[in-house]
Design a protein around this motif. Structure first.
Motif, PDB file in Angstrom:
ATOM      1  N   ARG A   1     -35.187  17.720  13.715  1.00 43.89           N
ATOM      2  CA  ARG A   1     -35.591  16.192  13.292  1.00 43.89           C
ATOM      3  C   ARG A   1     -34.952  16.272  11.881  1.00 43.89           C
ATOM      4  N   THR A   2     -35.147  17.336  10.983  1.00 42.56           N
ATOM      5  CA  THR A   2     -34.687  17.171   9.740  1.00 42.56           C
ATOM      6  C   THR A   2     -33.014  17.151   9.724  1.00 42.56           C
ATOM      7  N   GLY A   3     -32.396  17.773  10.948  1.00 44.58           N
ATOM      8  CA  GLY A   3     -30.972  17.773  10.913  1.00 44.58           C
ATOM      9  C   GLY A   3     -30.723  16.352  11.299  1.00 44.58           C
ATOM     10  N   GLY A   4     -31.340  15.891  12.237  1.00 46.54           N
ATOM     11  CA  GLY A   4     -31.207  14.419  12.565  1.00 46.54           C
ATOM     12  C   GLY A   4     -31.089  13.481  11.411  1.00 46.54           C
ATOM     13  N   MET A   5     -32.151  13.438  10.401  1.00 53.82           N
ATOM     14  CA  MET A   5     -32.274  12.672   9.314  1.00 53.82           C
ATOM     15  C   MET A   5     -31.099  12.938   8.558  1.00 53.82           C
ATOM     16  N   ALA A   6     -30.664  14.300   8.040  1.00 56.36           N
ATOM     17  CA  ALA A   6     -29.648  14.655   7.446  1.00 56.36           C
ATOM     18  C   ALA A   6     -28.091  13.860   7.564  1.00 56.36           C
TER      19      ALA A   6
END
Length: 125
Positions: free
Chosen positions: A55-60
């Motif tokens: 999820r963090t990678g997707g937002m980044a």
């Protein structure tokens, strides 16, 4: 210097070099966002935790892709001359779909995380 003035200056390449610098910066940011989006998608399907959340990678990937697209569009809007003049117009035009692809991959990773209702690093195949 405000954020919008810094983006315009970076897109024009006026502060840090010739006209191609802004296009090269947009290309690098777009390619980095695309790599982040691909890694986030790969993390969604993993069985074991790798220490980072998809999820963090997707937002980044969405954030970096948006910045790359904005830089590329600003460069296209402010460039003087056409393709082949050495101003980086072709590089900026190529950077636009790279940034948009990063946004789409990041969104796809977020959608897959939400669909399961679990944290991405705890999914089973």
């Amino acid at each position: 210097m405000s954020a919008s003035a810094a983006l315009i200056a970076a897109a024009e390449g006026g502060i840090i070099g010739d006209g191609r610098t802004g296009a090269n910066l947009a290309l690098a940011v777009g390619a980095f966002g695309l790599a982040l989006g691909r890694l986030a998608l790969a993390r969604v399907g993993r069985r074991t935790s790798t220490g980072s959340n998809a999820r963090t990678g997707g937002m980044a990937a969405i954030a970096v892709g948006t910045i790359g697209t904005v830089l590329a569009v600003l460069h296209v809007a402010t460039v003087g001359g056409g393709p082949g003049t050495g101003n980086g117009l072709v590089g900026a035009v190529v950077a636009i779909p790279l940034g948009l692809g990063a946004v789409l991959l990041g969104r796809r990773a977020l959608t897959r995380c939400r669909r399961t209702g679990r944290p991405a690093d705890r999914m089973t195949v």
